[in-house]
Every structure is written in C-alpha cells, then in structure tokens.
Design a protein around this motif. Structure first.
Motif, PDB file in Angstrom:
ATOM      1  N   GLU A 164       0.847  -1.320   0.005  1.00 40.80           N
ATOM      2  CA  GLU A 164       0.107   0.003   0.133  1.00 40.80           C
ATOM      3  C   GLU A 164       0.972   1.263  -0.138  1.00 40.80           C
ATOM      4  O   GLU A 164       2.043   1.119   0.441  1.00 40.80           O
ATOM      5  CB  GLU A 164      -0.936  -0.056   1.337  1.00 40.80           C
ATOM      6  CG  GLU A 164      -1.817  -1.378   1.312  1.00 40.80           C
ATOM      7  CD  GLU A 164      -2.706  -1.146   2.594  1.00 40.80           C
ATOM      8  OE1 GLU A 164      -3.832  -1.777   2.648  1.00 40.80           O
ATOM      9  OE2 GLU A 164      -1.806  -0.954   3.613  1.00 40.80           O
ATOM     10  N   ILE A 165       0.206   2.251  -0.515  1.00 35.02           N
ATOM     11  CA  ILE A 165       0.735   3.559  -0.172  1.00 35.02           C
ATOM     12  C   ILE A 165       0.330   4.349   0.807  1.00 35.02           C
ATOM     13  O   ILE A 165      -1.066   4.584   0.841  1.00 35.02           O
ATOM     14  CB  ILE A 165       0.814   4.421  -1.408  1.00 35.02           C
ATOM     15  CG1 ILE A 165       1.196   3.750  -2.706  1.00 35.02           C
ATOM     16  CG2 ILE A 165       1.312   5.848  -1.434  1.00 35.02           C
ATOM     17  CD1 ILE A 165       2.652   3.165  -2.737  1.00 35.02           C
ATOM     18  N   GLN A 166       0.837   4.485   1.883  1.00 39.62           N
ATOM     19  CA  GLN A 166       0.481   5.143   3.078  1.00 39.62           C
ATOM     20  C   GLN A 166       0.406   7.021   2.637  1.00 39.62           C
ATOM     21  O   GLN A 166       1.653   7.272   2.763  1.00 39.62           O
ATOM     22  CB  GLN A 166       1.177   5.201   4.464  1.00 39.62           C
ATOM     23  CG  GLN A 166       0.685   3.640   4.728  1.00 39.62           C
ATOM     24  CD  GLN A 166       1.535   3.205   6.081  1.00 39.62           C
ATOM     25  OE1 GLN A 166       2.484   3.864   6.571  1.00 39.62           O
ATOM     26  NE2 GLN A 166       0.712   2.257   6.863  1.00 39.62           N
ATOM     27  N   VAL A 167      -0.438   7.590   2.533  1.00 37.34           N
ATOM     28  CA  VAL A 167      -0.606   8.941   2.148  1.00 37.34           C
ATOM     29  C   VAL A 167       0.208   9.962   3.053  1.00 37.34           C
ATOM     30  O   VAL A 167      -0.621   9.936   4.168  1.00 37.34           O
ATOM     31  CB  VAL A 167      -1.829   9.231   1.282  1.00 37.34           C
ATOM     32  CG1 VAL A 167      -2.034  10.697   1.068  1.00 37.34           C
ATOM     33  CG2 VAL A 167      -2.013   8.360   0.271  1.00 37.34           C
ATOM     34  N   THR A 168       0.940  10.873   2.673  1.00 36.16           N
ATOM     35  CA  THR A 168       1.272  11.814   3.771  1.00 36.16           C
ATOM     36  C   THR A 168       1.013  13.241   3.272  1.00 36.16           C
ATOM     37  O   THR A 168       0.836  13.990   4.171  1.00 36.16           O
ATOM     38  CB  THR A 168       2.875  11.601   3.890  1.00 36.16           C
ATOM     39  OG1 THR A 168       3.455  11.829   2.731  1.00 36.16           O
ATOM     40  CG2 THR A 168       3.135  10.246   4.683  1.00 36.16           C
ATOM     41  N   GLU A 169       0.763  13.217   1.939  1.00 36.60           N
ATOM     42  CA  GLU A 169       0.179  14.721   1.425  1.00 36.60           C
ATOM     43  C   GLU A 169      -0.413  14.212   0.091  1.00 36.60           C
ATOM     44  O   GLU A 169      -0.043  13.467  -0.506  1.00 36.60           O
ATOM     45  CB  GLU A 169       1.752  15.260   1.054  1.00 36.60           C
ATOM     46  CG  GLU A 169       1.419  16.783   0.805  1.00 36.60           C
ATOM     47  CD  GLU A 169       2.848  17.666   0.590  1.00 36.60           C
ATOM     48  OE1 GLU A 169       2.800  18.402  -0.536  1.00 36.60           O
ATOM     49  OE2 GLU A 169       3.825  17.189   1.309  1.00 36.60           O
ATOM     50  N   PHE A 170      -1.330  15.258   0.031  1.00 36.36           N
ATOM     51  CA  PHE A 170      -2.355  14.948  -1.310  1.00 36.36           C
ATOM     52  C   PHE A 170      -2.619  16.497  -1.763  1.00 36.36           C
ATOM     53  O   PHE A 170      -2.805  17.468  -0.941  1.00 36.36           O
ATOM     54  CB  PHE A 170      -3.445  14.265  -0.986  1.00 36.36           C
ATOM     55  CG  PHE A 170      -4.340  14.524   0.057  1.00 36.36           C
ATOM     56  CD1 PHE A 170      -5.342  15.222  -0.353  1.00 36.36           C
ATOM     57  CD2 PHE A 170      -4.142  14.086   1.112  1.00 36.36           C
ATOM     58  CE1 PHE A 170      -6.456  15.489   0.946  1.00 36.36           C
ATOM     59  CE2 PHE A 170      -4.916  14.406   2.379  1.00 36.36           C
ATOM     60  CZ  PHE A 170      -5.995  15.073   2.316  1.00 36.36           C
ATOM     61  N   THR A 171      -2.991  16.546  -3.170  1.00 32.80           N
ATOM     62  CA  THR A 171      -3.587  17.840  -3.595  1.00 32.80           C
ATOM     63  C   THR A 171      -4.603  17.364  -4.612  1.00 32.80           C
ATOM     64  O   THR A 171      -4.137  16.524  -5.440  1.00 32.80           O
ATOM     65  CB  THR A 171      -2.372  18.549  -4.338  1.00 32.80           C
ATOM     66  OG1 THR A 171      -1.560  18.996  -3.540  1.00 32.80           O
ATOM     67  CG2 THR A 171      -3.075  19.997  -5.079  1.00 32.80           C
ATOM     68  N   PHE A 172      -5.632  18.014  -4.480  1.00 28.25           N
ATOM     69  CA  PHE A 172      -6.834  17.539  -5.425  1.00 28.25           C
ATOM     70  C   PHE A 172      -6.434  18.351  -6.798  1.00 28.25           C
ATOM     71  O   PHE A 172      -6.276  19.361  -6.652  1.00 28.25           O
ATOM     72  CB  PHE A 172      -8.159  17.896  -5.133  1.00 28.25           C
ATOM     73  CG  PHE A 172      -8.625  17.558  -3.712  1.00 28.25           C
ATOM     74  CD1 PHE A 172      -9.266  17.955  -2.589  1.00 28.25           C
ATOM     75  CD2 PHE A 172      -8.110  16.002  -3.159  1.00 28.25           C
ATOM     76  CE1 PHE A 172      -9.421  17.529  -1.423  1.00 28.25           C
ATOM     77  CE2 PHE A 172      -8.401  15.562  -2.088  1.00 28.25           C
ATOM     78  CZ  PHE A 172      -9.116  16.116  -1.150  1.00 28.25           C
ATOM     79  N   LEU A 173      -6.657  17.589  -8.058  1.00 26.37           N
ATOM     80  CA  LEU A 173      -6.502  18.182  -9.033  1.00 26.37           C
ATOM     81  C   LEU A 173      -7.720  18.217  -9.883  1.00 26.37           C
ATOM     82  O   LEU A 173      -7.986  18.976 -10.699  1.00 26.37           O
ATOM     83  CB  LEU A 173      -5.370  17.351  -9.941  1.00 26.37           C
ATOM     84  CG  LEU A 173      -3.964  17.270  -9.146  1.00 26.37           C
ATOM     85  CD1 LEU A 173      -3.209  16.317 -10.124  1.00 26.37           C
ATOM     86  CD2 LEU A 173      -3.351  18.514  -9.124  1.00 26.37           C
ATOM     87  N   THR A 174      -8.764  17.346  -9.710  1.00 21.79           N
ATOM     88  CA  THR A 174      -9.916  17.539  -9.849  1.00 21.79           C
ATOM     89  C   THR A 174     -11.018  17.281  -8.696  1.00 21.79           C
ATOM     90  O   THR A 174     -10.549  16.472  -7.759  1.00 21.79           O
ATOM     91  CB  THR A 174     -10.636  16.736 -10.976  1.00 21.79           C
ATOM     92  OG1 THR A 174     -10.454  15.458 -10.754  1.00 21.79           O
ATOM     93  CG2 THR A 174      -9.745  17.217 -12.435  1.00 21.79           C
ATOM     94  N   LEU A 175     -12.216  17.746  -8.439  1.00 18.62           N
ATOM     95  CA  LEU A 175     -13.005  17.579  -7.131  1.00 18.62           C
ATOM     96  C   LEU A 175     -14.284  16.891  -7.954  1.00 18.62           C
ATOM     97  O   LEU A 175     -14.956  17.305  -8.994  1.00 18.62           O
ATOM     98  CB  LEU A 175     -13.054  18.489  -6.410  1.00 18.62           C
ATOM     99  CG  LEU A 175     -11.979  19.340  -5.886  1.00 18.62           C
ATOM    100  CD1 LEU A 175     -12.440  20.661  -5.307  1.00 18.62           C
ATOM    101  CD2 LEU A 175     -11.180  18.320  -5.060  1.00 18.62           C
TER     102      LEU A 175
END
Length: 139
Positions: free
Chosen positions: A100-111
C-alpha cells in the motif's frame, strides 16, 4: 537521516470511491485504488501500448474524511507517501500479502463538485502530514 528513503509521488485517477473504516475512539482510515497510466511505442512492432498500474492508497483520520468528502471515482489527485507492505491470514488460513501507499500529502487536481458544477471556481485544497493526526491504526 538514516541513509534510506521511502517516498512515493503519484499523479493518477481514483479507480473507486473512498472506502472508510472506523475504529473505536473516533479514528478512521480510508482506502482507494489509484490508476497511473503510461503510453509507449513498442520498438519492434511500432504499436502504441497503453499500460495502467494500480496502487492501493491509505489515508488516515481527518485526511481520510477530507478525501471522502471531496474525491470520487475518476477524480485526479497528486499524492505523496510511503510504501508499506503487510501480510495477514484470511479465514481459510492462507497467507495474504499487499503493498500500500500510506499517503502523507495530497492535492486535489479535480473534485466531485467540479464535474457537477462544470468546473466551477473551487479552491483546490492541499494537505500534508502536518494537517493530519499521527496515529498508528490497526488494519
């Protein structure tokens, strides 16, 4: 620094809506598949090849709730995280493995709202590990 790095950066599309799991004490995790695509030309045949790689992403607590609220299947997102492998026994006693990828940062590019509101003027939020509570949760 300990001389090693475990960092992943992905930009892709959600393969499904966020699946939430809640625990006692109010903690939660969200899981979703993310597709990344690659296109290349087969040198021997000249054929254009499209290849999709699927990644299992995990977000925690407030970040999971934010993702569930704003993201849906097909949305594009930028994520940073760490690779984590785990194993368990299923009900029949077979060993199962996953990465798995444990997400530490994210940015929405579409919503979600952008597709519903015809790309309305929404500020795309960006979240990083400082915004997220740090808890080790059981799977």
């Amino acid at each position: 620094m300990n001389g090693t790095v475990n960092k992943v950066i992905l930009v892709g599309h959600l393969g499904d809506d966020i699946k939430m799991h809640y625990f006692e004490g109010g903690n939660c995790i969200g899981r979703f598949p993310l597709a990344t695509n690659e296109t290349y030309i087969n040198k021997s045949t000249g054929e254009k090849i499209n290849s999709t790689e699927w990644h299992n992403l995990v977000v925690r607590n407030k970040a999971a709730e934010i993702c569930e609220k704003y993201l849906s299947k097909g949305d594009k997102v930028y994520v940073e995280g760490r690779i984590k492998s785990r194993q368990w026994q299923d009900d029949s006693g077979s060993q199962k493995y996953t990465t798995e990828i444990q997400v530490t940062e994210f940015t929405f590019l579409t919503l979600k709202k952008e597709s519903e509101d015809s790309r309305s003027q929404i500020n795309k939020p960006k979240y990083d590990e400082d915004d997220m509570p740090k808890n080790d949760l059981p799977y």
